[in-house]
Scaffold this active site. Structure first.
Site, PDB file in Angstrom:
ATOM      1  N   ASP A  38       0.901  -1.239  -0.004  1.00 13.01           N
ATOM      2  CA  ASP A  38       0.027   0.034  -0.021  1.00 13.01           C
ATOM      3  C   ASP A  38       0.946   1.257  -0.027  1.00 13.01           C
ATOM      4  O   ASP A  38       2.019   1.208   0.522  1.00 13.01           O
ATOM      5  CB  ASP A  38      -1.012   0.013   1.290  1.00 13.01           C
ATOM      6  CG  ASP A  38      -2.438  -0.545   0.638  1.00 13.01           C
ATOM      7  OD1 ASP A  38      -2.553  -1.110  -0.437  1.00 13.01           O
ATOM      8  OD2 ASP A  38      -3.061  -0.663   2.099  1.00 13.01           O
ATOM      9  N   LYS A  60      -3.147   2.590  -1.892  1.00 12.44           N
ATOM     10  CA  LYS A  60      -4.623   2.843  -1.589  1.00 12.44           C
ATOM     11  C   LYS A  60      -4.748   4.010  -0.436  1.00 12.44           C
ATOM     12  O   LYS A  60      -4.134   3.748   0.576  1.00 12.44           O
ATOM     13  CB  LYS A  60      -5.388   1.687  -0.858  1.00 12.44           C
ATOM     14  CG  LYS A  60      -5.626   0.526  -1.747  1.00 12.44           C
ATOM     15  CD  LYS A  60      -6.521   0.874  -3.099  1.00 12.44           C
ATOM     16  CE  LYS A  60      -7.873   0.863  -2.584  1.00 12.44           C
ATOM     17  NZ  LYS A  60      -8.762   1.189  -3.607  1.00 12.44           N
ATOM     18  N   MET A 172      -8.818   9.344   8.121  1.00 17.65           N
ATOM     19  CA  MET A 172      -9.151   9.974   6.559  1.00 17.65           C
ATOM     20  C   MET A 172     -10.129  11.036   6.673  1.00 17.65           C
ATOM     21  O   MET A 172     -11.068  11.296   5.926  1.00 17.65           O
ATOM     22  CB  MET A 172      -9.855   8.779   5.723  1.00 17.65           C
ATOM     23  CG  MET A 172      -8.690   7.683   5.650  1.00 17.65           C
ATOM     24  SD  MET A 172      -9.272   6.184   4.666  1.00 17.65           S
ATOM     25  CE  MET A 172     -10.329   5.488   6.137  1.00 17.65           C
TER      26      MET A 172
END
Length: 404
Positions: A38, A60, A172
């Site tokens: 990732d 990602k 996030m």
């Protein structure tokens, strides 16, 4: 070779610091033929992979172009069916906002077992990196991990989360931080709730910002923080506020007309502060004719800031780089904000019990950080105390050195 002879691992690489990767993870990584990595994984952890391993980057990362999840699963299955062992390497923990659950389901549906190797999730490591425990008997009986990435129908129930009175750790959430803060305030969370944002936690480039909820989004924006970052909201963040409390070393000099409102002063001071915060301000300073100026007094009360007032004679003793004809005409001095900022900083340096006269003599211990700025008739300048180093002699020390 049959799929049953190949092996798959879902590995958590931890929050960033290579030394926070588990021993089990390093051992598994050393066995894999193929490593799918990732974007948020520290590249240094690949030192534990085999030298001949095929490393494939399948980033990602919120807010950036990324490999479709279906494509990642397809690649894993293709290599596994070809008889290769595959390590899927994810930042943090694969089962905490890492889509590890989806990948495990896809592998199991294809008849392939996978070993899950947990990693330290950023939601715990990032707060800890600046001294925040996500639970604490005095502040929170639990913690809720939540994604701030979704909007619309996928929006978390912020009101329900506020009602839990638990620590909120938001992954996030940086792109939508203003919306999240607004939703929490609308749901009844106190504007004084301590908050923290930690960017690139446990890495050498780690940075953070601390503020109360009501000012949090603006503080993070001024600090220029971005992804990857973890947001912590709740009483536990006060432990970092205490540990990392900024030094109150700024003196803000203010010049204003009669009947200037507190809001006008607030706007001018915020603009002059730039990346600095109100928590760094030790004092507000102005000319003594403003002793009863309602807007200035209200502004100081609003932020619990002391005000230092100086006479025309003291102000006139401080040179001004760009004299103001208007100030000279109305007040008899060349300027107000810059001299007062320096005098205020010198006053703090000299000690709270020092007289204004001794503060004026101590002006060499202060320096202007922000020269005069003007907003809607309010002038603001900012000075800072120059900290004396441990080995720098005081006046008293110098006098002793001069003695025979």
């Amino acid at each position: 070779m049959h799929a049953a002879m190949s092996r798959a691992w879902l590995i958590g690489a931890g929050p960033g610091d290579v030394e926070l990767m588990t021993l089990k993870a390093t051992r598994a990584l050393a066995q894999a033929d193929v490593v799918l990595v990732d974007d948020l994984v520290n590249p240094d952890v690949l030192q534990f992979a085999r030298a001949d391993a095929l490393v494939i980057y399948v980033g990602k990362r919120g807010g950036h172009p990324s490999t479709p999840q279906a494509g990642i699963v397809a690649q894993m299955l293709a290599h596994l069916r070809a008889g290769r062992s595959v390590a899927r390497l994810k930042g943090g923990d694969p089962f905490v906002f890492g889509r590890g659950g989806e990948e495990l389901q896809a592998l199991q549906a294809a008849g392939i077992d996978a070993d899950v190797i947990n990693g330290i999730t950023a939601g715990i490591a990032a707060p800890a990196a600046i001294g925040i425990p996500v639970t604490h008997r005095d502040h929170a009986q639990g913690v809720v991990f939540v994604t701030g990435h979704s909007a619309g129908s996928g929006e978390p129930d912020w009101a329900a989360l506020v009602a839990t009175r638990m620590t909120l750790v938001i992954y996030m959430g940086m792109r939508r931080l203003s919306d999240i803060v607004a939703a929490l305030l609308a749901a009844g969370m106190n504007a004084d709730t301590p908050c923290a944002a930690i960017e690139s936690a446990t890495r050498p480039e780690q940075r953070h910002a601390l503020a109360r909820l009501g000012e949090f989004a603006d503080t993070v924006s001024r600090a220029g923080l971005g992804s990857p970052a973890i947001v912590v909201i709740g009483g536990v963040a006060s432990l970092a506020l205490a540990r990392h409390a900024p030094m109150k070393t700024l003196s803000v000099g203010v010049g204003c007309r009669l009947h200037t409102s507190a809001e006008q002063i607030e706007t001018a001071v915020r603009a002059a502060l730039g990346s600095h915060t109100f928590d760094e301000i030790s004092t507000i300073a102005s000319i003594d004719s403003k002793a009863h100026e309602a807007g200035l007094l209200e502004f100081c009360a609003r932020h619990a800031l002391p005000i230092a007032l100086f006479s025309r004679e003291q102000i006139a003793a401080i040179p001004v780089a760009e004299p103001s004809a208007a100030a000279r005409e109305h007040l008899g001095v060349d300027g107000v904000c810059e001299p007062c900022a320096l005098l205020g900083a010198a006053n703090v340096s000299a000690g709270s019990a020092a007289s204004a006269a001794s503060a004026a003599s101590a002006v060499p211990n202060a320096q202007l950080l922000v020269r005069k700025t003007a907003h809607a008739g309010v002038t603001v300048a900012i000075a800072s105390i120059i900290a004396r180093t441990e080995h720098e002699p005081t006046t008293h020390d110098t006098e002793k050195q001069d003695l025979p």
